[in-house]
Design a protein around this motif. Structure first.
Motif, PDB file in Angstrom:
ATOM      1  N   ILE A 119       0.839  -1.196   0.000  1.00  0.00           N
ATOM      2  CA  ILE A 119       0.000   0.000   0.000  1.00  0.00           C
ATOM      3  C   ILE A 119       0.874   1.246   0.000  1.00  0.00           C
ATOM      4  CG2 ILE A 119      -1.831   1.240   1.202  1.00  0.00           C
ATOM      5  CD1 ILE A 119      -2.576  -1.444   2.517  1.00  0.00           C
ATOM      6  N   ARG A 127      -4.626   6.040  -1.000  1.00  0.00           N
ATOM      7  CA  ARG A 127      -3.801   4.849  -0.995  1.00  0.00           C
ATOM      8  C   ARG A 127      -3.943   4.105  -2.315  1.00  0.00           C
ATOM      9  NH1 ARG A 127      -8.353   3.079  -1.622  1.00  0.00           N
ATOM     10  NH2 ARG A 127      -9.621   1.860  -0.219  1.00  0.00           N
ATOM     11  N   THR A 276      -6.584   4.222   3.903  1.00  0.00           N
ATOM     12  CA  THR A 276      -6.557   2.761   3.950  1.00  0.00           C
ATOM     13  C   THR A 276      -7.490   2.238   5.039  1.00  0.00           C
ATOM     14  OG1 THR A 276      -4.236   2.770   3.288  1.00  0.00           O
ATOM     15  CG2 THR A 276      -5.098   0.718   4.181  1.00  0.00           C
TER      16      THR A 276
END
Length: 335
Positions: A119, A127, A276
């Motif tokens: 990520i 992200r 995220t």
């Protein structure tokens, strides 16, 4: 419900999240579309891993992240996913169990390694996920234990795992077990690429009455209905299932139950650091509320609070006591 051992049992990709800060130039150099999720092979994963900035590693996967949130809110959870007998597989097992989540799927003694999601977090918090699913996509029907599904109030399915045929069969088996036991089935559509590949499958699940709760963001909902009129799309989909939940990022979220619409605003935070897991933790808050038979409005508020906490820092795990935050904000007890 008191007689259920678990509030939520989830089936999803068992992967390890590897998070690192980046900039737009690096994304451009690697031909990575900002804010997207792409599947990569083992060689690409290793190359990208070597070129990333210093990273933080933690067990992840969309459904697993949601369960961690539910567990943090006092929920009883079980996870079904596949890891390999390798170092990352051990990390995943130890970490998920440390969150008080039941996980007993035997490790795979294959040459395929445990999955990982690389990520890359941009300065604006977006992200870009680069996922090597590895052994996660070999989850077999034998991992589905009827007694686990039958003893959970809600079965939660991760759309990402619908792609490979073997785990898709396992999820279909779990759905049938849940339906026969009178349990609710929730599905998160996960990503527009999942819908583009499996739109007819997802529509069939919905049209056949196999889904009780559907989670989607704006882009996913538009992809499902194949037009850009969000409100019309929400009405079309909501008419076909008991409960639809659509998240809209900074514009909050909408839930439609039996065609009655309820909305919640996004919670204000000082700075968006990393998005995220925002959708995963929103689902956690919402499902935790539903498992306790709270109202749709209260469940939406729980989701919004959990999502706001997650985007205020790196990673998809709560760093603050979201249970206390929610109890204080809603004046309720989650014990």
């Amino acid at each position: 419900m008191p007689h259920n051992r678990y509030d939520i049992v989830a089936i999803g990709n068992a992967i390890v999240d590897v998070l690192a800060a980046t900039d737009d130039q690096f994304l451009s150099e690697k031909n990575i579309t900002k804010g997207s999720m792409q599947l990569i092979d083992a060689d690409s994963a290793e190359t990208l891993y070597q070129e990333m900035n210093p990273s933080h590693e933690i067990s992840g996967g969309s459904a697993a992240n949601t369960l961690v949130g539910v567990a943090a809110l006092g929920g009883r959870c079980a996870f079904i996913g596949q890891v390999a007998n390798d170092p990352l597989g051990q990390v995943f097992q130890q970490d998920i169990r440390a969150q008080n989540i039941h996980f007993d799927v035997p490790v795979q003694e294959a040459t395929i390694p445990t999955g990982r999601c690389l990520i890359l977090v941009s300065p604006d918090g977006e992200r870009s996920m680069n996922t090597f699913l590895g052994v996660a996509q070999t989850l077999h029907q034998t991992a589905i234990k009827p007694e686990v599904i039958e003893n959970a109030e809600i079965l939660y399915l991760e759309g990402y795992l619908w792609d490979p045929e073997v785990p898709r069969s396992a999820m279909k088996e779990a759905i049938q077990i849940a339906r026969k036991a009178g349990k609710k089935v929730a599905l998160t559509l996960s990503d527009t690429f999942c819908i583009e590949r499996h739109r007819e499958d997802f529509k069939e699940l919905i049209n056949n009455g196999l889904i009780d709760i559907l989670f989607a963001n704006e882009g996913e909902l538009r992809s499902l209905v194949q037009h850009d009129d969000l409100d019309r799309g929400i009405e079309e989909v909501a008419a076909k299932l008991p409960l639809l939940v659509v998240t809209k990022g900074p514009d909050g979220a909408i839930a439609v139950q039996d065609m009655e619409r309820t909305e919640v605003s996004a919670k204000k935070i000082d700075q968006v650091v990393d998005t995220t897991g925002a959708g995963d933790l929103f689902a956690a808050g919402f499902l935790a509320g539903q498992a306790r038979n709270l109202s749709i409005a209260a469940s939406l508020e729980m989701g919004a609070i959990a999502a706001a906490e997650i985007i205020s820092h790196y990673g998809a795990r709560p760093e603050n006591d979201i249970k206390t935050m929610i109890e204080s904000a809603l004046n309720i007890s989650l014990n």
